[in-house]
Scaffold this motif. Structure first.
Motif, PDB file in Angstrom:
ATOM      1  N   GLN A   1       0.127   6.909   4.007  1.00  0.00           N
ATOM      2  CA  GLN A   1       0.009   6.357   5.329  1.00  0.00           C
ATOM      3  C   GLN A   1      -0.194   4.603   5.196  1.00  0.00           C
ATOM      4  O   GLN A   1      -0.632   3.962   5.978  1.00  0.00           O
ATOM      5  CB  GLN A   1      -1.171   6.631   6.116  1.00  0.00           C
ATOM      6  CG  GLN A   1      -1.033   8.285   6.318  1.00  0.00           C
ATOM      7  CD  GLN A   1       0.135   8.652   7.052  1.00  0.00           C
ATOM      8  OE1 GLN A   1       0.579   8.084   8.065  1.00  0.00           O
ATOM      9  NE2 GLN A   1       0.704   9.842   6.681  1.00  0.00           N
ATOM     10  N   GLY A   2       0.199   4.297   3.924  1.00  0.00           N
ATOM     11  CA  GLY A   2       0.056   2.879   3.617  1.00  0.00           C
ATOM     12  C   GLY A   2       0.932   1.892   4.330  1.00  0.00           C
ATOM     13  O   GLY A   2       2.165   2.475   4.626  1.00  0.00           O
TER      14      GLY A   2
ATOM     15  N   LEU B   1       0.211   5.252  -1.424  1.00  0.00           N
ATOM     16  CA  LEU B   1      -0.361   5.868  -0.147  1.00  0.00           C
ATOM     17  C   LEU B   1       0.560   6.213   0.868  1.00  0.00           C
ATOM     18  O   LEU B   1       1.306   5.436   1.493  1.00  0.00           O
ATOM     19  CB  LEU B   1      -1.447   5.031   0.399  1.00  0.00           C
ATOM     20  CG  LEU B   1      -2.583   4.441  -0.590  1.00  0.00           C
ATOM     21  CD1 LEU B   1      -3.189   3.088   0.164  1.00  0.00           C
ATOM     22  CD2 LEU B   1      -3.425   5.393  -1.000  1.00  0.00           C
TER      23      LEU B   1
ATOM     24  N   PRO C   1       0.720  -1.199   0.053  1.00  0.00           N
ATOM     25  CA  PRO C   1       0.055   0.014  -0.169  1.00  0.00           C
ATOM     26  C   PRO C   1       0.814   1.143  -0.081  1.00  0.00           C
ATOM     27  O   PRO C   1       0.368   2.146  -0.696  1.00  0.00           O
ATOM     28  CB  PRO C   1      -0.857  -0.131   1.057  1.00  0.00           C
ATOM     29  CG  PRO C   1      -0.917  -1.741   1.372  1.00  0.00           C
ATOM     30  CD  PRO C   1       0.061  -2.151   0.872  1.00  0.00           C
ATOM     31  N   CYS C   2       2.081   1.248   0.504  1.00  0.00           N
ATOM     32  CA  CYS C   2       2.805   2.610   0.674  1.00  0.00           C
ATOM     33  C   CYS C   2       3.373   2.900  -0.703  1.00  0.00           C
ATOM     34  O   CYS C   2       4.214   3.886  -0.669  1.00  0.00           O
ATOM     35  CB  CYS C   2       3.900   2.354   1.959  1.00  0.00           C
ATOM     36  SG  CYS C   2       5.324   1.421   1.690  1.00  0.00           S
TER      37      CYS C   2
ATOM     38  N   GLY D   1      -5.665   1.042  -1.442  1.00  0.00           N
ATOM     39  CA  GLY D   1      -6.460   1.626  -0.472  1.00  0.00           C
ATOM     40  C   GLY D   1      -7.378   0.569   0.247  1.00  0.00           C
ATOM     41  O   GLY D   1      -7.625   0.663   1.545  1.00  0.00           O
ATOM     42  N   ALA D   2      -7.667  -0.357  -0.179  1.00  0.00           N
ATOM     43  CA  ALA D   2      -8.602  -1.512   0.394  1.00  0.00           C
ATOM     44  C   ALA D   2      -7.454  -2.610   0.739  1.00  0.00           C
ATOM     45  O   ALA D   2      -8.108  -3.640   1.065  1.00  0.00           O
ATOM     46  CB  ALA D   2      -9.362  -1.953  -0.750  1.00  0.00           C
ATOM     47  N   GLU D   3      -6.341  -2.494   0.690  1.00  0.00           N
ATOM     48  CA  GLU D   3      -4.948  -3.448   1.210  1.00  0.00           C
ATOM     49  C   GLU D   3      -5.382  -4.649   0.389  1.00  0.00           C
ATOM     50  O   GLU D   3      -5.235  -5.802   0.892  1.00  0.00           O
ATOM     51  CB  GLU D   3      -5.312  -3.700   2.489  1.00  0.00           C
ATOM     52  CG  GLU D   3      -4.966  -2.457   3.465  1.00  0.00           C
ATOM     53  CD  GLU D   3      -4.386  -2.598   4.960  1.00  0.00           C
ATOM     54  OE1 GLU D   3      -4.469  -3.976   5.359  1.00  0.00           O
ATOM     55  OE2 GLU D   3      -3.948  -1.804   5.591  1.00  0.00           O
TER      56      GLU D   3
ATOM     57  N   LEU E   1      -4.531   3.467  -6.219  1.00  0.00           N
ATOM     58  CA  LEU E   1      -5.210   3.871  -5.043  1.00  0.00           C
ATOM     59  C   LEU E   1      -6.302   2.996  -4.672  1.00  0.00           C
ATOM     60  O   LEU E   1      -6.646   2.898  -3.274  1.00  0.00           O
ATOM     61  CB  LEU E   1      -5.523   5.683  -5.344  1.00  0.00           C
ATOM     62  CG  LEU E   1      -4.295   6.334  -5.583  1.00  0.00           C
ATOM     63  CD1 LEU E   1      -4.812   7.696  -5.878  1.00  0.00           C
ATOM     64  CD2 LEU E   1      -3.553   6.465  -4.312  1.00  0.00           C
ATOM     65  N   VAL E   2      -7.311   2.808  -5.604  1.00  0.00           N
ATOM     66  CA  VAL E   2      -8.327   1.851  -5.115  1.00  0.00           C
ATOM     67  C   VAL E   2      -8.058   0.648  -4.462  1.00  0.00           C
ATOM     68  O   VAL E   2      -8.646   0.211  -3.280  1.00  0.00           O
ATOM     69  CB  VAL E   2      -9.479   1.646  -6.323  1.00  0.00           C
ATOM     70  CG1 VAL E   2     -10.529   0.772  -5.996  1.00  0.00           C
ATOM     71  CG2 VAL E   2     -10.182   2.941  -6.946  1.00  0.00           C
TER      72      VAL E   2
END
Length: 206
Positions: free
Chosen positions: A59-60, A57, A53-54, A153-155, A149-150
């Protein structure tokens, strides 16, 4: 049967703009050294790899904080060519759920396919753990950010740069655990599929 769906690292495809992996022979038995010793340099997203995720993102989570269960378990291989619509994504999930009660959590897309934003939203909403494809990126090559991102963002773990030409559609057991790179935005992996139901697979749709 075990399928190796990994690209050879030094001959792998590289996403436009990323550095190529390089091999350096430090010691060589042929030169009279005590052993063979190789050094390598590479991008974390060269060849067959997973995205954390990072990667997109702030904060991922980094790759070392992703549970290994996401990378290991039943998976469904589905052939597709071209842009994947939301309905295509729903159809793939339906076939995966019908084939196996757990395989829908990890979807591998076989063929020259592009996961569109609409398809990404379907997969993210379904709560899958992982999606993989043969391209060096999930989403359009010239604009992958929105899809990343989608999904991230949902991991949803992204497994990119796999090779599925020899793998019929169907259910398999996936192992694609990444290298343990602390605080990294991705990592290379050795991705393999174990055939758990021989004779029950189908050719990809034309």
């Amino acid at each position: 049967m075990i399928y190796d769906i990994t690209q050879p690292l030094f001959e792998c495809e590289v996403f436009p703009g990323d550095p190529r992996p390089e091999k350096q022979v430090l010691l060589s038995l042929e030169r009279g050294d005590v052993c063979n010793l190789t050094a390598l340099s590479m991008c974390a997203h060269n060849g067959t790899h997973v995205d954390a995720p990072c990667h997109f993102l702030k904060q991922g989570k980094p790759i070392d904080q992703i549970k290994l269960e996401k990378f290991i378990g039943p998976t469904y291989v589905a052939g597709h060519v071209g842009d994947m619509t939301a309905q295509d994504a729903r159809d793939i999930l339906a076939r995966a759920r019908q084939a196996d009660r757990e395989a829908w959590r990890r979807i591998l897309i076989k063929g020259s396919a592009t996961v569109t934003l609409e398809a990404a939203r379907v997969f993210a909403a379904a709560g899958i753990d992982l999606i993989g494809n043969e391209s060096q990126t999930v989403g359009p090559v010239d604009a992958p950010k929105a899809v990343h991102l989608v999904l991230l963002g949902a991991e949803v773990v992204l497994l990119e740069g796999i090779r599925l030409a020899a793998v019929p559609d169907g259910v398999y057991f996936l192992h694609c655990a990444p290298l343990l790179l602390r605080d990294a935005d991705g990592a290379p992996c050795r991705a393999t599929l174990m055939d758990t139901c021989p004779g029950k697979h189908t050719p990809a749709p034309a």
